[in-house]
Each structure stands twice: as C-alpha cells, then as structure tokens.
Motif scaffolding. Sequence first.
Motif, PDB file in Angstrom:
ATOM      1  N   CYS A  43       0.828  -1.217   0.000  1.00  0.00           N
ATOM      2  CA  CYS A  43       0.000   0.000   0.000  1.00  0.00           C
ATOM      3  C   CYS A  43       0.864   1.269   0.000  1.00  0.00           C
ATOM      4  O   CYS A  43       0.337   2.369  -0.168  1.00  0.00           O
ATOM      5  CB  CYS A  43      -0.960  -0.010   1.169  1.00  0.00           C
ATOM      6  N   GLY A  44       2.168   1.123   0.192  1.00  0.00           N
ATOM      7  CA  GLY A  44       3.041   2.297   0.082  1.00  0.00           C
ATOM      8  C   GLY A  44       3.766   2.686   1.357  1.00  0.00           C
ATOM      9  O   GLY A  44       4.333   3.780   1.418  1.00  0.00           O
ATOM     10  N   LYS A  45       3.779   1.810   2.358  1.00  0.00           N
ATOM     11  CA  LYS A  45       4.461   2.165   3.616  1.00  0.00           C
ATOM     12  C   LYS A  45       5.919   2.539   3.375  1.00  0.00           C
ATOM     13  O   LYS A  45       6.384   3.593   3.803  1.00  0.00           O
ATOM     14  CB  LYS A  45       4.433   0.979   4.604  1.00  0.00           C
ATOM     15  N   THR A  46       6.632   1.653   2.681  1.00  0.00           N
ATOM     16  CA  THR A  46       8.068   1.878   2.507  1.00  0.00           C
ATOM     17  C   THR A  46       8.331   3.088   1.615  1.00  0.00           C
ATOM     18  O   THR A  46       9.189   3.928   1.915  1.00  0.00           O
ATOM     19  CB  THR A  46       8.721   0.606   1.929  1.00  0.00           C
ATOM     20  N   THR A  47       7.563   3.206   0.545  1.00  0.00           N
ATOM     21  CA  THR A  47       7.729   4.340  -0.373  1.00  0.00           C
ATOM     22  C   THR A  47       7.518   5.663   0.355  1.00  0.00           C
ATOM     23  O   THR A  47       8.308   6.608   0.207  1.00  0.00           O
ATOM     24  CB  THR A  47       6.713   4.223  -1.532  1.00  0.00           C
ATOM     25  N   LEU A  67      -4.287   8.455   1.425  1.00  0.00           N
ATOM     26  CA  LEU A  67      -4.637   7.841   0.143  1.00  0.00           C
ATOM     27  C   LEU A  67      -3.408   7.878  -0.746  1.00  0.00           C
ATOM     28  O   LEU A  67      -2.835   8.936  -1.002  1.00  0.00           O
ATOM     29  CB  LEU A  67      -5.795   8.597  -0.503  1.00  0.00           C
ATOM     30  N   ASN A  68      -2.996   6.703  -1.214  1.00  0.00           N
ATOM     31  CA  ASN A  68      -1.784   6.596  -2.029  1.00  0.00           C
ATOM     32  C   ASN A  68      -2.122   5.905  -3.349  1.00  0.00           C
ATOM     33  O   ASN A  68      -3.085   5.145  -3.434  1.00  0.00           O
ATOM     34  CB  ASN A  68      -0.721   5.790  -1.267  1.00  0.00           C
ATOM     35  N   GLN A  69      -1.316   6.218  -4.344  1.00  0.00           N
ATOM     36  CA  GLN A  69      -1.508   5.655  -5.694  1.00  0.00           C
ATOM     37  C   GLN A  69      -2.873   6.043  -6.252  1.00  0.00           C
ATOM     38  O   GLN A  69      -3.576   5.223  -6.844  1.00  0.00           O
ATOM     39  CB  GLN A  69      -1.326   4.139  -5.693  1.00  0.00           C
ATOM     40  N   VAL A  70      -3.239   7.292  -6.020  1.00  0.00           N
ATOM     41  CA  VAL A  70      -4.508   7.803  -6.534  1.00  0.00           C
ATOM     42  C   VAL A  70      -4.317   8.162  -8.005  1.00  0.00           C
ATOM     43  O   VAL A  70      -3.325   8.799  -8.366  1.00  0.00           O
ATOM     44  CB  VAL A  70      -4.945   9.051  -5.723  1.00  0.00           C
ATOM     45  N   ARG A  80      -3.592  13.865  -1.280  1.00  0.00           N
ATOM     46  CA  ARG A  80      -3.621  12.534  -1.884  1.00  0.00           C
ATOM     47  C   ARG A  80      -2.327  12.327  -2.640  1.00  0.00           C
ATOM     48  O   ARG A  80      -1.903  13.207  -3.389  1.00  0.00           O
ATOM     49  CB  ARG A  80      -4.794  12.426  -2.845  1.00  0.00           C
ATOM     50  N   VAL A  81      -1.711  11.177  -2.451  1.00  0.00           N
ATOM     51  CA  VAL A  81      -0.474  10.884  -3.168  1.00  0.00           C
ATOM     52  C   VAL A  81      -0.853  10.148  -4.447  1.00  0.00           C
ATOM     53  O   VAL A  81      -1.517   9.115  -4.408  1.00  0.00           O
ATOM     54  CB  VAL A  81       0.485  10.038  -2.292  1.00  0.00           C
ATOM     55  N   ALA A  82      -0.467  10.728  -5.564  1.00  0.00           N
ATOM     56  CA  ALA A  82      -0.875  10.173  -6.858  1.00  0.00           C
ATOM     57  C   ALA A  82      -0.025   8.965  -7.241  1.00  0.00           C
ATOM     58  O   ALA A  82       1.088   8.787  -6.731  1.00  0.00           O
ATOM     59  CB  ALA A  82      -0.757  11.251  -7.931  1.00  0.00           C
ATOM     60  N   ARG A  83      -0.573   8.162  -8.118  1.00  0.00           N
ATOM     61  CA  ARG A  83       0.229   7.086  -8.710  1.00  0.00           C
ATOM     62  C   ARG A  83       1.130   7.720  -9.766  1.00  0.00           C
ATOM     63  O   ARG A  83       0.652   8.299 -10.743  1.00  0.00           O
ATOM     64  CB  ARG A  83      -0.692   6.050  -9.376  1.00  0.00           C
ATOM     65  N   ARG A  84       2.410   7.682  -9.517  1.00  0.00           N
ATOM     66  CA  ARG A  84       3.372   8.325 -10.420  1.00  0.00           C
ATOM     67  C   ARG A  84       4.554   7.382 -10.646  1.00  0.00           C
ATOM     68  O   ARG A  84       5.124   6.861  -9.680  1.00  0.00           O
ATOM     69  CB  ARG A  84       3.922   9.617  -9.809  1.00  0.00           C
ATOM     70  N   ALA A  85       4.919   7.271 -11.894  1.00  0.00           N
ATOM     71  CA  ALA A  85       6.050   6.400 -12.239  1.00  0.00           C
ATOM     72  C   ALA A  85       7.323   6.829 -11.507  1.00  0.00           C
ATOM     73  O   ALA A  85       8.189   5.996 -11.211  1.00  0.00           O
ATOM     74  CB  ALA A  85       6.270   6.424 -13.753  1.00  0.00           C
ATOM     75  N   VAL A  86       7.424   8.120 -11.185  1.00  0.00           N
ATOM     76  CA  VAL A  86       8.665   8.610 -10.586  1.00  0.00           C
ATOM     77  C   VAL A  86       8.895   8.014  -9.185  1.00  0.00           C
ATOM     78  O   VAL A  86      10.048   7.862  -8.759  1.00  0.00           O
ATOM     79  CB  VAL A  86       8.691  10.161 -10.578  1.00  0.00           C
ATOM     80  N   TYR A  87       7.839   7.623  -8.485  1.00  0.00           N
ATOM     81  CA  TYR A  87       8.052   6.965  -7.189  1.00  0.00           C
ATOM     82  C   TYR A  87       8.768   5.634  -7.394  1.00  0.00           C
ATOM     83  O   TYR A  87       9.632   5.250  -6.618  1.00  0.00           O
ATOM     84  CB  TYR A  87       6.718   6.729  -6.464  1.00  0.00           C
ATOM     85  N   ARG A  88       8.370   4.943  -8.462  1.00  0.00           N
ATOM     86  CA  ARG A  88       9.008   3.649  -8.744  1.00  0.00           C
ATOM     87  C   ARG A  88      10.423   3.850  -9.278  1.00  0.00           C
ATOM     88  O   ARG A  88      11.346   3.146  -8.882  1.00  0.00           O
ATOM     89  CB  ARG A  88       8.181   2.852  -9.747  1.00  0.00           C
ATOM     90  N   SER A  89      10.585   4.806 -10.183  1.00  0.00           N
ATOM     91  CA  SER A  89      11.929   4.961 -10.760  1.00  0.00           C
ATOM     92  C   SER A  89      12.907   5.494  -9.723  1.00  0.00           C
ATOM     93  O   SER A  89      14.083   5.098  -9.710  1.00  0.00           O
ATOM     94  CB  SER A  89      11.911   5.796 -12.041  1.00  0.00           C
TER      95      SER A  89
HETATM   96  N1  LIG Z   1       2.367   6.764  -5.270  1.00  0.00           N
HETATM   97  C1  LIG Z   1       2.901   5.738  -5.938  1.00  0.00           C
HETATM   98  N2  LIG Z   1       2.986   5.755  -7.283  1.00  0.00           N
HETATM   99  C2  LIG Z   1       3.513   4.710  -7.971  1.00  0.00           C
HETATM  100  N3  LIG Z   1       3.981   3.595  -7.398  1.00  0.00           N
HETATM  101  C3  LIG Z   1       3.918   3.501  -6.056  1.00  0.00           C
HETATM  102  C4  LIG Z   1       3.392   4.553  -5.247  1.00  0.00           C
HETATM  103  N4  LIG Z   1       3.463   4.161  -3.945  1.00  0.00           N
HETATM  104  C5  LIG Z   1       4.019   2.938  -3.944  1.00  0.00           C
HETATM  105  N5  LIG Z   1       4.291   2.527  -5.206  1.00  0.00           N
HETATM  106  C6  LIG Z   1       4.857   1.230  -5.609  1.00  0.00           C
HETATM  107  O1  LIG Z   1       3.982   0.210  -5.105  1.00  0.00           O
HETATM  108  C7  LIG Z   1       4.745  -0.901  -4.643  1.00  0.00           C
HETATM  109  C8  LIG Z   1       4.423  -1.152  -3.177  1.00  0.00           C
HETATM  110  O2  LIG Z   1       4.861  -0.051  -2.412  1.00  0.00           O
HETATM  111  P1  LIG Z   1       5.627  -0.239  -1.026  1.00  0.00           P
HETATM  112  O3  LIG Z   1       6.023   1.116  -0.575  1.00  0.00           O
HETATM  113  O4  LIG Z   1       6.704  -1.274  -1.133  1.00  0.00           O
HETATM  114  O5  LIG Z   1       4.438  -0.813  -0.109  1.00  0.00           O
HETATM  115  P2  LIG Z   1       4.505  -1.512   1.335  1.00  0.00           P
HETATM  116  O6  LIG Z   1       5.768  -1.063   2.002  1.00  0.00           O
HETATM  117  O7  LIG Z   1       3.269  -1.051   2.032  1.00  0.00           O
HETATM  118  O8  LIG Z   1       4.475  -2.996   1.074  1.00  0.00           O
HETATM  119  C9  LIG Z   1       6.200  -0.567  -4.907  1.00  0.00           C
HETATM  120  O9  LIG Z   1       6.578  -1.150  -6.139  1.00  0.00           O
HETATM  121  C10 LIG Z   1       6.226   0.963  -5.012  1.00  0.00           C
HETATM  122  O10 LIG Z   1       7.260   1.431  -5.860  1.00  0.00           O
END
Ligand SMILES: Nc1ncnc2c1ncn2[C@@H]1O[C@H](COP(=O)(O)OP(=O)(O)O)[C@@H](O)[C@H]1O
Length: 207
Positions: free
Chosen positions: A15-19, A139-142, A167-176
């Motif tokens: 859900c985005g804890k680590t991110t 709210l994450n990955q909106v 709200r934190v949007a779903r953005r490729a830059v979080y992954r990259s």
């Molecule tokens: N806002 C965002 N936009 C795009 N990708 C995201 C976003 N938040 C998280 N992710 C991706 O979603 C996946 C799960 O996120 P992660 O932070 O590891 O979750 P958790 O720690 O809760 O298991 C990862 O691949 C991460 O890069």
Amino acid sequence: MAPLRIALYNGKGGCGKTTLAWNLAMGLARRAPTLLVDADPQGSLGDWADWAGSEGRYSIAFCDWAGWCEGGQPDHRYRVTDCPPRLDGDGIEAILGQADVVLLPVLPSPLDLWASRRSAEFLQDLQGRRPGLRGYFVLNQVEARSALSRASQSAIAAMGLPVLPVRVARRAVYRSAAVDGVSVYHMGRHAAAACDEIERLIEEIVK
Ligand SMILES: Nc1ncnc2c1ncn2[C@@H]1O[C@H](COP(=O)(O)OP(=O)(O)O)[C@@H](O)[C@H]1O
Ligand SMILES: [Mg+2]
C-alpha cells in the motif's frame, strides 16, 4: 525538544508504507536531523538506498529496529519508522507504542480500503489507550483526476479514521526513484509534482 515520531503502518502489504516512509524521511531531513528506522525484517531500505547521495540539508541516519532498540542513534528532530506488513503482535505494539503520528497508507479502492479495516481498528484501539496518538489514512496511488468513488468514501466513513487531505498520486517517478535508490527529491524537474505532494504531506504531519 523530543523528536516527532511518525510510523507508517498497515498490515496489508503493497500500500506504500516503505515508499512513503523513505520519501517523507528525505523531505523531513531537508528541515531538521532525521532518523529513518526500518522495522520490517524483510525491509530492503538499507540495502538499496544510495545513502551517500540522498541526504537532505540536514543529516539523515538509518537503522533497523534491532539497532534502534540497542540505542546510540544520533540526536534527531524527526523519526520515521517503516512497519512490517503485520497487523498486530508485540513488534507492532512496540513500534506504534513509541509513535506520535501513525499514517496508514491505503489504495483508494473499496477492496483495498476494506482490506485495511483491521489495521484501522487496531490503531483506533491503541488510540483509545493513548488519546494523544494521532492516526490518519493517507490515500496513495490515486489516479490523476479521478474522484474517490462513493463506495470508497463510504468505506472510509465506516472506519472512522480521518483521512489527510493530501492525496499521493500514482506516479512512475516513485518507482523509478526507488529503482535508483534515491528519493523523489533527487529526480529532477519531472518529479516536481511528487515532491510537492510529499511536502504537503509533511506540512500536515508537522503542523
Ligand atoms: N504513489 C505511488 N505511485 C507509484 N507507485 C507507487 C506509489 N506508492 C508505492 N508505489 C509502488 O507500489 C509498490 C508497493 O509499495 P511499497 O512502498 O513497497 O508498499 P509496502 O511497504 O506497504 O508494502 C512498490 O513497487 C512501489 O514502488
Ligand atoms: Mg514495505
């Protein structure tokens, strides 16, 4: 001054804890000395992060949960703890027991929200015992420009935990950024919107 302690918690993985922990810590380190604690035993923060290149204006220190329990960390104004994907148990109680603010990242779908229900209940139970403990959904990955569905709104309302306005949007830059081992603050101009929402999140937490 005692540090402000922020924990990222949700028993559900992905859900985005680590991110959010990582990017929040980097944003906070632009304001004051910060400690990032990786309490996920399978956590990879320490492995992949390019620590040398990732400081903000102030120092950012890192340790795992065992290291934190041993003590000896440098003084810090902000502490961000990334929880393991576990609902409850001693480890979680100990981590949340030392937090001032608990952020519960959730994906904005009814299914994901309901899957986070027990985590929200666990947090509210803790709040019952520690009235000063602040807790919020984030709210994450909106999806950009998408309104929250009525089903999601009613799931949130039924759980009774407040939602932070940002709200934190779903953005490729979080992954990259994660692939590169850096935060969104190090991704140049095309990460401006991501930095902006992390900044607003920080402002809501520290106010
Ligand atoms: N806002 C965002 N936009 C795009 N990708 C995201 C976003 N938040 C998280 N992710 C991706 O979603 C996946 C799960 O996120 P992660 O932070 O590891 O979750 P958790 O720690 O809760 O298991 C990862 O691949 C991460 O890069
Ligand atoms: Mg994680």
